[in-house]
Design an enzyme around this catalytic site. Structure first.
Site, PDB file in Angstrom:
ATOM      1  N   SER A 279       0.903  -1.194  -0.213  1.00  0.00           N
ATOM      2  CA  SER A 279      -0.149   0.005   0.145  1.00  0.00           C
ATOM      3  C   SER A 279       1.034   1.215   0.118  1.00  0.00           C
ATOM      4  O   SER A 279       1.996   1.077   0.348  1.00  0.00           O
ATOM      5  CB  SER A 279      -0.927  -0.073   1.325  1.00  0.00           C
ATOM      6  OG  SER A 279      -2.113   1.005   1.205  1.00  0.00           O
TER       7      SER A 279
ATOM      8  N   GLY B 241      -3.056  -0.360  -3.686  1.00  0.00           N
ATOM      9  CA  GLY B 241      -1.755  -0.035  -3.260  1.00  0.00           C
ATOM     10  C   GLY B 241      -1.461   1.383  -3.961  1.00  0.00           C
ATOM     11  O   GLY B 241      -0.194   1.692  -3.438  1.00  0.00           O
TER      12      GLY B 241
ATOM     13  N   GLY C 283      -8.177   1.236  -2.801  1.00  0.00           N
ATOM     14  CA  GLY C 283      -8.937   1.437  -1.343  1.00  0.00           C
ATOM     15  C   GLY C 283      -8.354   3.310  -1.102  1.00  0.00           C
ATOM     16  O   GLY C 283      -9.303   4.230  -1.423  1.00  0.00           O
TER      17      GLY C 283
ATOM     18  N   ARG D 124      -1.757   6.556  12.122  1.00  0.00           N
ATOM     19  CA  ARG D 124      -0.941   6.366  11.156  1.00  0.00           C
ATOM     20  C   ARG D 124       0.512   6.902  11.531  1.00  0.00           C
ATOM     21  O   ARG D 124       1.446   6.357  11.162  1.00  0.00           O
ATOM     22  CB  ARG D 124      -1.408   6.965   9.890  1.00  0.00           C
ATOM     23  CG  ARG D 124      -2.609   6.043   9.290  1.00  0.00           C
ATOM     24  CD  ARG D 124      -3.162   6.468   7.923  1.00  0.00           C
ATOM     25  NE  ARG D 124      -2.134   5.640   6.767  1.00  0.00           N
ATOM     26  CZ  ARG D 124      -1.217   6.272   6.401  1.00  0.00           C
ATOM     27  NH1 ARG D 124      -1.064   7.704   6.565  1.00  0.00           N
ATOM     28  NH2 ARG D 124      -0.287   5.738   5.512  1.00  0.00           N
TER      29      ARG D 124
ATOM     30  N   TYR E 116       3.221   4.373  11.302  1.00  0.00           N
ATOM     31  CA  TYR E 116       4.053   4.219  10.331  1.00  0.00           C
ATOM     32  C   TYR E 116       5.045   5.327  10.120  1.00  0.00           C
ATOM     33  O   TYR E 116       5.846   5.481   9.117  1.00  0.00           O
ATOM     34  CB  TYR E 116       3.376   4.224   8.839  1.00  0.00           C
ATOM     35  CG  TYR E 116       2.144   3.253   9.052  1.00  0.00           C
ATOM     36  CD1 TYR E 116       2.255   1.780   9.176  1.00  0.00           C
ATOM     37  CD2 TYR E 116       0.888   3.672   8.965  1.00  0.00           C
ATOM     38  CE1 TYR E 116       1.068   1.023   9.205  1.00  0.00           C
ATOM     39  CE2 TYR E 116      -0.512   2.742   8.945  1.00  0.00           C
ATOM     40  CZ  TYR E 116      -0.034   1.330   9.205  1.00  0.00           C
ATOM     41  OH  TYR E 116      -1.263   0.604   9.190  1.00  0.00           O
TER      42      TYR E 116
ATOM     43  N   CYS F 295      -3.000  10.158  26.708  1.00  0.00           N
ATOM     44  CA  CYS F 295      -2.065   9.898  27.880  1.00  0.00           C
ATOM     45  C   CYS F 295      -0.476   9.429  27.555  1.00  0.00           C
ATOM     46  O   CYS F 295      -0.278   8.566  28.131  1.00  0.00           O
ATOM     47  CB  CYS F 295      -2.616   9.220  28.970  1.00  0.00           C
ATOM     48  SG  CYS F 295      -3.907   9.949  29.514  1.00  0.00           S
ATOM     49  N   GLU F 296      -0.018   9.887  26.343  1.00  0.00           N
ATOM     50  CA  GLU F 296       1.579   9.303  25.974  1.00  0.00           C
ATOM     51  C   GLU F 296       2.093  10.317  25.062  1.00  0.00           C
ATOM     52  O   GLU F 296       1.464  10.887  24.105  1.00  0.00           O
ATOM     53  CB  GLU F 296       1.515   7.742  25.340  1.00  0.00           C
ATOM     54  CG  GLU F 296       0.522   7.505  24.303  1.00  0.00           C
ATOM     55  CD  GLU F 296       0.902   6.052  23.909  1.00  0.00           C
ATOM     56  OE1 GLU F 296       1.951   5.734  23.273  1.00  0.00           O
ATOM     57  OE2 GLU F 296       0.005   5.266  24.263  1.00  0.00           O
TER      58      GLU F 296
ATOM     59  N   TYR G  88      -8.002   4.980   5.863  1.00  0.00           N
ATOM     60  CA  TYR G  88      -7.160   4.261   7.196  1.00  0.00           C
ATOM     61  C   TYR G  88      -7.108   5.282   8.472  1.00  0.00           C
ATOM     62  O   TYR G  88      -6.360   5.217   9.244  1.00  0.00           O
ATOM     63  CB  TYR G  88      -5.926   3.950   6.799  1.00  0.00           C
ATOM     64  CG  TYR G  88      -6.049   2.977   5.871  1.00  0.00           C
ATOM     65  CD1 TYR G  88      -6.391   1.560   6.047  1.00  0.00           C
ATOM     66  CD2 TYR G  88      -5.480   3.148   4.552  1.00  0.00           C
ATOM     67  CE1 TYR G  88      -6.505   0.580   4.753  1.00  0.00           C
ATOM     68  CE2 TYR G  88      -5.407   2.137   3.287  1.00  0.00           C
ATOM     69  CZ  TYR G  88      -6.089   1.022   3.630  1.00  0.00           C
ATOM     70  OH  TYR G  88      -6.441   0.155   2.672  1.00  0.00           O
TER      71      TYR G  88
HETATM   72  N1  LLP Z   1      -6.398  -5.358  -1.727  1.00  0.00           N
HETATM   73  C1  LLP Z   1      -6.019  -5.967  -0.390  1.00  0.00           C
HETATM   74  C2  LLP Z   1      -5.945  -7.363  -0.548  1.00  0.00           C
HETATM   75  C3  LLP Z   1      -5.474  -5.231   0.541  1.00  0.00           C
HETATM   76  O1  LLP Z   1      -4.825  -5.910   1.541  1.00  0.00           O
HETATM   77  C4  LLP Z   1      -5.494  -3.869   0.730  1.00  0.00           C
HETATM   78  C5  LLP Z   1      -4.997  -3.122   1.767  1.00  0.00           C
HETATM   79  C6  LLP Z   1      -6.034  -3.116  -0.533  1.00  0.00           C
HETATM   80  C7  LLP Z   1      -6.359  -3.894  -1.555  1.00  0.00           C
HETATM   81  C8  LLP Z   1      -6.133  -1.850  -0.616  1.00  0.00           C
HETATM   82  O2  LLP Z   1      -4.795  -1.245  -0.760  1.00  0.00           O
HETATM   83  P1  LLP Z   1      -4.838   0.358  -0.813  1.00  0.00           P
HETATM   84  O3  LLP Z   1      -5.363   0.839  -2.489  1.00  0.00           O
HETATM   85  O4  LLP Z   1      -5.628   1.220   0.147  1.00  0.00           O
HETATM   86  O5  LLP Z   1      -3.352   0.680  -0.640  1.00  0.00           O
HETATM   87  N2  LLP Z   1      -3.295   0.746   7.375  1.00  0.00           N
HETATM   88  C9  LLP Z   1      -2.393   1.036   6.453  1.00  0.00           C
HETATM   89  C10 LLP Z   1      -2.754   0.400   5.083  1.00  0.00           C
HETATM   90  C11 LLP Z   1      -2.990  -1.036   4.982  1.00  0.00           C
HETATM   91  C12 LLP Z   1      -3.332  -1.532   3.634  1.00  0.00           C
HETATM   92  C13 LLP Z   1      -3.960  -2.853   3.925  1.00  0.00           C
HETATM   93  N3  LLP Z   1      -4.379  -3.418   2.778  1.00  0.00           N
HETATM   94  C14 LLP Z   1      -2.131   2.523   6.217  1.00  0.00           C
HETATM   95  O6  LLP Z   1      -2.824   3.340   6.976  1.00  0.00           O
HETATM   96  O7  LLP Z   1      -1.154   3.037   5.337  1.00  0.00           O
END
Ligand code: LLP
Length: 454
Positions: A241, A273, A314, A352, A356, A383-384, A413
């Protein structure tokens, strides 16, 4: 064929940063491309989105609040459908509520759901099973059975244990109305994308999918092709991603393409991604550029024109459509050290930065075109000390206690990873458009937090 945008990923320590360009924070006014399409600056310097003044909205709805430009969300969904065609799925993990599920489906997208909660939300929104794709590296019997009963279009199979589970379910009492369940195999292509190690998924050392190099992927494809009650339709992979450089996707397509021919399959899904810009200095490829690059590489690698090359974006659908408004509660100037600006949210609505090391910008919706010479660290109310929202923010000189402050590009996210740490209720979510504000998720209350306890 690499993107002309592609900034080199910068490193901020032992783990790579979010993937985008990092420079010194800028005193310039906030860059326009970090705001939703429907953002407009009035003659008084105030920001409205979808015809709604953000300071007025914050006064009415309270803070923190996630604000989404509905037209921007619709435009990105429509762009994905026109770029990839039917079957392109919105990855609901980025941001999901019933209104978002409906919006994406109205615009022609399918939905990627990866848990009973995401599946249940999509179904509660009235989304037909035929528009759903089930993911997950550890799907339970109940999740698989619910998905089959709901008639999900695809199950993306992730492990040999799951293959056995599916075999038992399709061999048992009828769940799919006699129609074979269509499945895809999630392949780990051995591609390392330039992104944070926590969101890299295409490398060999991964909990996801079947390795191509070890032969596990072909073993899984063979097993599913031979299984009665299922129909193997394609291969899937997701390499990570927040990826800015399209070359990793190019390698992914080139590695997977031969499987389509070998198994005579008509579908290749390259996952999600695509990265987005969080900082003014960053620029990301568009969904349209991403799709045309993938199609070109696919053709060159022998993917037949008749095959469906699709994706599951996403972040690139929802991130820039959303922003978060907070209210400033305290400003603490530590002489010779730094200034801390505390807001009424924090790591519970945006983990985030802590997880990250992600960078964000900040601005005052009351003065969006103002220069930002005031250097501060924007922190939350938890509290941190790790509760940092923007480590090196630049704000207008006049920033004071009581102001509404906003962080752009929080549509992905943020709400979906929000927590109740410190028993802080989660923010409201609103869609704005045509001068109207729709509350699509109401603010949590302390009573909500107590409702699970006897
Ligand atoms: N398809 C699958 C199988 C996935 O696991 C994901 C994201 C997507 C599609 C969508 O990916 P995107 O287009 O959103 O990059 N929490 C992290 C991101 C975790 C992504 C998990 N999987 C963040 O805040 O950066």
């Amino acid at each position: 064929m690499s993107s002309r945008h592609a900034p080199e990923p910068a490193s901020t320590g032992p783990v790579p940063s979010d993937g985008g360009a990092r420079g010194a924070p800028s005193e310039e006014p906030l860059a326009r491309h970090l705001l939703p399409d429907g953002a407009q600056v009035g003659p008084d310097g105030r920001l409205s989105v979808g015809g709604v003044d953000l300071v007025d909205l914050a006064d009415e709805v309270g803070t923190p609040v996630f604000v989404y430009d509905e037209a921007h969300l619709r435009a990105r969904c429509a762009e994905a459908v026109s770029a990839f065609g039917t079957g392109v799925a919105y990855a609901t993990k980025a941001f999901l509520c019933k209104a978002m599920a409906r919006l994406a489906v109205e615009e022609g997208m399918s939905l990627d759901v990866s848990t009973a909660g995401e599946l249940g939300t999509a179904l509660a929104a009235g989304v037909p099973g035929a528009r759903l794709v089930l993911h997950g590296n550890n799907k339970s019997d109940a999740e698989l059975a619910d998905a089959m009963r709901s008639g999900v279009a695809r199950i993306v199979v992730d492990s040999f244990d799951e293959i056995a589970r599916i075999g038992r379910l399709v061999g048992g009492p009828q769940l799919t109305g006699g129609v074979p369940q269509q499945v895809m195999v999630r392949v780990t292509p051995g591609v390392e994308a330039h992104t944070h190690e926590y969101v890299m998924t295409g490398q060999e050392d991964s909990k996801f999918g079947f390795s191509l190099a070890s032969g596990a992927a072909t073993e899984a494809l063979d097993a599913l092709r031979a299984m009665p009650g299922v129909e193997l339709v394609g291969v899937h992979s997701h390499i990570g991603s927040q990826i800015f450089r399209l070359d990793a996707f190019e390698r992914e397509v080139a590695l997977l393409a031969p499987l389509l021919e070998r198994y005579d399959l008509g579908e290749l899904c390259i996952g999600g991604g695509l990265g987005v810009a969080y900082l003014g200095a960053e620029e990301a490829p568009t969904i349209t550029e991403w799709a045309s690059c993938l199609r070109a590489v696919g053709s060159a690698a022998g993917v037949p024109d008749s095959a469906r090359v699709t994706a599951e974006p996403g972040r690139s659908i929802v991130a820039t459509a959303g922003l978060t408004c907070y209210r400033v509660g305290t400003i603490k100037r530590l002489e010779g050290i730094r200034t801390y600006v505390s807001v009424d949210g924090g790591m519970s609505d945006n983990p985030r930065p802590v997880l990250y090391g992600s960078g964000y910008e900040a601005f005052l919706p009351s003065a969006v075109a103002a220069r930002r010479p005031f250097a501060a660290r924007i922190v939350g109310k938890h509290c941190e000390s790790g509760d940092v929202l923007v480590a090196d923010a630049r704000l207008p000189e006049q920033t004071q206690v009581g102001d509404v402050i906003a962080t752009p590009v929080t549509g992905a996210y943020g709400f979906s990873m929000a927590s109740n740490y410190n028993r802080v209720p989660r923010p409201a979510v609103v869609f704005v458009g045509g001068g109207e504000t729709k509350i699509v998720v109401r603010r949590e209350t302390v009573e909500d937090l107590l409702r699970l306890e006897p």
